[in-house]
Design an enzyme around this catalytic site. Structure first.
Site, PDB file in Angstrom:
ATOM      1  N   ARG A 139       4.429   8.883   0.084  1.00  0.00           N
ATOM      2  CA  ARG A 139       4.846  10.195   0.596  1.00  0.00           C
ATOM      3  C   ARG A 139       6.292  10.142   1.110  1.00  0.00           C
ATOM      4  O   ARG A 139       7.185   9.870   0.316  1.00  0.00           O
ATOM      5  CB  ARG A 139       3.892  10.666   1.698  1.00  0.00           C
ATOM      6  CG  ARG A 139       3.846  12.172   1.831  1.00  0.00           C
ATOM      7  CD  ARG A 139       2.904  12.596   2.928  1.00  0.00           C
ATOM      8  NE  ARG A 139       1.510  12.386   2.609  1.00  0.00           N
ATOM      9  CZ  ARG A 139       0.758  13.257   1.934  1.00  0.00           C
ATOM     10  NH1 ARG A 139       1.272  14.388   1.524  1.00  0.00           N
ATOM     11  NH2 ARG A 139      -0.500  12.996   1.682  1.00  0.00           N
ATOM     12  N   ASP A 152       0.227   4.420   3.311  1.00  0.00           N
ATOM     13  CA  ASP A 152       1.661   4.706   3.465  1.00  0.00           C
ATOM     14  C   ASP A 152       2.375   3.883   4.552  1.00  0.00           C
ATOM     15  O   ASP A 152       3.601   3.821   4.563  1.00  0.00           O
ATOM     16  CB  ASP A 152       1.877   6.199   3.769  1.00  0.00           C
ATOM     17  CG  ASP A 152       1.387   7.092   2.644  1.00  0.00           C
ATOM     18  OD1 ASP A 152       1.233   6.594   1.514  1.00  0.00           O
ATOM     19  OD2 ASP A 152       1.144   8.287   2.897  1.00  0.00           O
ATOM     20  N   ASP A 155       2.986   4.570   7.640  1.00  0.00           N
ATOM     21  CA  ASP A 155       4.005   5.472   8.190  1.00  0.00           C
ATOM     22  C   ASP A 155       3.672   5.952   9.595  1.00  0.00           C
ATOM     23  O   ASP A 155       4.091   7.041   9.987  1.00  0.00           O
ATOM     24  CB  ASP A 155       4.177   6.674   7.243  1.00  0.00           C
ATOM     25  CG  ASP A 155       2.873   7.440   7.038  1.00  0.00           C
ATOM     26  OD1 ASP A 155       1.812   6.967   7.480  1.00  0.00           O
ATOM     27  OD2 ASP A 155       2.925   8.527   6.435  1.00  0.00           O
ATOM     28  N   THR A 197      -4.272   4.581   6.021  1.00  0.00           N
ATOM     29  CA  THR A 197      -3.448   5.214   4.981  1.00  0.00           C
ATOM     30  C   THR A 197      -2.635   4.117   4.312  1.00  0.00           C
ATOM     31  O   THR A 197      -2.167   3.197   4.990  1.00  0.00           O
ATOM     32  CB  THR A 197      -2.484   6.284   5.548  1.00  0.00           C
ATOM     33  OG1 THR A 197      -1.450   6.540   4.577  1.00  0.00           O
ATOM     34  CG2 THR A 197      -1.808   5.870   6.839  1.00  0.00           C
ATOM     35  N   GLY A 221      -6.032  10.960   2.544  1.00  0.00           N
ATOM     36  CA  GLY A 221      -6.107  10.078   1.365  1.00  0.00           C
ATOM     37  C   GLY A 221      -6.910   8.822   1.691  1.00  0.00           C
ATOM     38  O   GLY A 221      -6.734   8.245   2.764  1.00  0.00           O
ATOM     39  N   ARG A 260      -9.069  16.674   2.327  1.00  0.00           N
ATOM     40  CA  ARG A 260      -7.997  17.286   3.115  1.00  0.00           C
ATOM     41  C   ARG A 260      -8.515  18.695   3.412  1.00  0.00           C
ATOM     42  O   ARG A 260      -8.995  19.377   2.505  1.00  0.00           O
ATOM     43  CB  ARG A 260      -6.696  17.327   2.319  1.00  0.00           C
ATOM     44  CG  ARG A 260      -6.235  15.927   1.868  1.00  0.00           C
ATOM     45  CD  ARG A 260      -4.807  15.974   1.348  1.00  0.00           C
ATOM     46  NE  ARG A 260      -4.445  14.771   0.614  1.00  0.00           N
ATOM     47  CZ  ARG A 260      -4.018  13.632   1.180  1.00  0.00           C
ATOM     48  NH1 ARG A 260      -3.918  13.546   2.487  1.00  0.00           N
ATOM     49  NH2 ARG A 260      -3.689  12.597   0.434  1.00  0.00           N
ATOM     50  N   ASP A 294      -1.596  10.693   9.621  1.00  0.00           N
ATOM     51  CA  ASP A 294      -1.043  11.630  10.610  1.00  0.00           C
ATOM     52  C   ASP A 294      -1.721  12.999  10.579  1.00  0.00           C
ATOM     53  O   ASP A 294      -1.912  13.618  11.624  1.00  0.00           O
ATOM     54  CB  ASP A 294       0.490  11.738  10.507  1.00  0.00           C
ATOM     55  CG  ASP A 294       0.972  12.074   9.117  1.00  0.00           C
ATOM     56  OD1 ASP A 294       0.134  12.187   8.206  1.00  0.00           O
ATOM     57  OD2 ASP A 294       2.190  12.227   8.944  1.00  0.00           O
TER      58      ASP A 294
HETATM   59  O1  F6P Z   1      -1.069   9.520   2.021  1.00  0.00           O
HETATM   60  C1  F6P Z   1      -1.537   8.727   0.977  1.00  0.00           C
HETATM   61  C2  F6P Z   1      -1.033   9.219  -0.347  1.00  0.00           C
HETATM   62  O2  F6P Z   1      -1.559   8.393  -1.366  1.00  0.00           O
HETATM   63  C3  F6P Z   1       0.482   9.325  -0.474  1.00  0.00           C
HETATM   64  O3  F6P Z   1       1.106   8.086  -0.731  1.00  0.00           O
HETATM   65  C4  F6P Z   1       0.621  10.321  -1.583  1.00  0.00           C
HETATM   66  O4  F6P Z   1       1.848  11.008  -1.477  1.00  0.00           O
HETATM   67  C5  F6P Z   1      -0.541  11.257  -1.344  1.00  0.00           C
HETATM   68  O5  F6P Z   1      -1.484  10.532  -0.567  1.00  0.00           O
HETATM   69  C6  F6P Z   1      -1.218  11.761  -2.588  1.00  0.00           C
HETATM   70  O6  F6P Z   1      -2.215  12.640  -2.181  1.00  0.00           O
HETATM   71  P1  F6P Z   1      -3.337  13.209  -3.173  1.00  0.00           P
HETATM   72  O7  F6P Z   1      -4.261  12.088  -3.535  1.00  0.00           O
HETATM   73  O8  F6P Z   1      -4.017  14.264  -2.374  1.00  0.00           O
HETATM   74  O9  F6P Z   1      -2.614  13.708  -4.368  1.00  0.00           O
END
Ligand code: F6P
Length: 330
Positions: free
Chosen positions: A178, A134, A136, A132, A17, A78, A109
């Site tokens: 997340r 997050d 985390d 990120t 992300g 991803r 991660d």
């Molecule tokens: O890891 C960053 C994040 O924004 C999380 O907070 C969220 O759960 C996820 O990515 C959303 O991913 P995507 O943009 O692929 O839907």
């Protein structure tokens, strides 16, 4: 391990992300590499671009005027294919073809897990930068983008508070993260929320009802509940709101999911400086023969943590800040 002289060209990419501040970090990586007389190549769309041979040579002007921009000029993705040995082999062949001697990977991660797997088979040094929203990852107090995302969440919650208060309403506001409650915790305190639902300290709907009832007794005109996306205990936000509506119809409970607004926008001053420091730290680590580590900021000092620790150890929950939020939400 490659020595400083053996590293002639550094590859840099963003993955997973996106997070505000990634561009500031790319800029720092490029300019630090040039400062040490190294060449730089950007790898587009993370591991996917590595597999698909999407490489682009970068110079100091390629990163002009980007420190203030959200998103990532290198794009991100991803990538499932990199999880396979065949995908990693294609990526390695393209790195060799593009004469990349060492890599800076900016991501979370998933990005470091990929790097960790890759390094088991191929001898190309990798240093990671935590990018990120997050927050985390073990090994850094802050990840790139967390501060900006939290500020965005707080700004949105403040706006919702205005209308909630005008109508005497109760709002549930879902924030990203997340499996981490980091954004929710900070945003809840900064926006003066009445309660939060976070994965680190789950609360039941009954406990939530008790908190709202207490607020009603204290003559609160509006209530804001900040919900981490991973803090809903297998219920949808809609289901939680419906349950609460039955108990407190007078508050006309509503919900708002802030979603990807938290990932966009210009990075805060804090994130720009963090990104710059970590970008410099990553290149200097490679040139000091470090590999398989994530660069982080701990107690305002640059520190390096092995990928397996950064990925597998849960960062500690800020118990003190949770305690403060409970005292202040009366
Ligand atoms: O890891 C960053 C994040 O924004 C999380 O907070 C969220 O759960 C996820 O990515 C959303 O991913 P995507 O943009 O692929 O839907």
């Amino acid at each position: 391990m490659k020595t400083k002289n053996e590293i002639k060209r550094i590859g840099v990419f963003t993955s997973g992300g996106d997070a505000p501040g990634m561009n500031a970090c790319i800029r720092a990586v490029v300019r630090t590499a040039l400062f040490y007389d190294k060449k730089v190549t950007g790898i587009c769309r993370g591991y996917q671009g590595m597999i698909d041979d999407e490489f682009e040579k970068l110079n100091s002007r390629s990163v002009s005027n980007i420190i203030q921009r959200g998103g990532t000029i290198l794009k991100t993705a991803r990538c499932e294919e990199f999880k396979t040995p065949e995908g990693r082999k294609k990526a390695y062949d393209n790195l060799v073809k593009n004469e990349i001697d060492a890599i800076v990977a900016i991501g979370g991660d998933g990005t470091f897990t990929g790097a960790w797997e890759f390094m088991k088979d191929y001898n190309i040094p990798f240093v990671g930068v935590p990018g990120t929203i997050d927050n985390d990852l073990f090994g850094t107090d802050y990840t790139i983008g967390f501060d900006t995302a939290t500020n965005t969440a707080v700004e949105a919650i403040d706006k919702i508070r205005d209308t909630a208060s005008a109508h005497n309403r109760l709002f549930f506001i879902e924030v990203m993260g997340r499996n981490s409650g980091a954004i929710a915790i900070r945003a809840a305190i900064a926006a003066g929320a009445e309660a939060m639902m976070i994965p680190e300290q789950p609360i039941t709907v009954e406990e939530l009802i008790a908190i709202i009832a207490k607020g009603e007794k204290n003559q609160k005109s509006s209530s804001m509940i900040v919900v981490a996306e991973g803090g809903k205990s297998n219920k949808s936000l809609h289901e939680i709101v419906e349950e609460i509506k039955k108990k407190f119809p007078q508050y006309d409970p509503k919900m708002a999911i802030l979603g990807h607004t938290q990932r966009g926008g210009s990075p805060s001053c804090f994130d720009r400086i963090l990104s710059s420091r970590l970008g410099v730290g990553a290149v200097e680590a490679l040139l000091n023969s470090k590999s398989g580590v994530m660069v982080g900021l701990v107690n305002d000092k640059i520190l390096y943590t092995n990928f397996d620790r950064a990925i597998h150890i849960d960062p500690s929950v800020d118990e003190e800040i949770i305690r403060i939020s409970k005292i202040l939400a009366m």
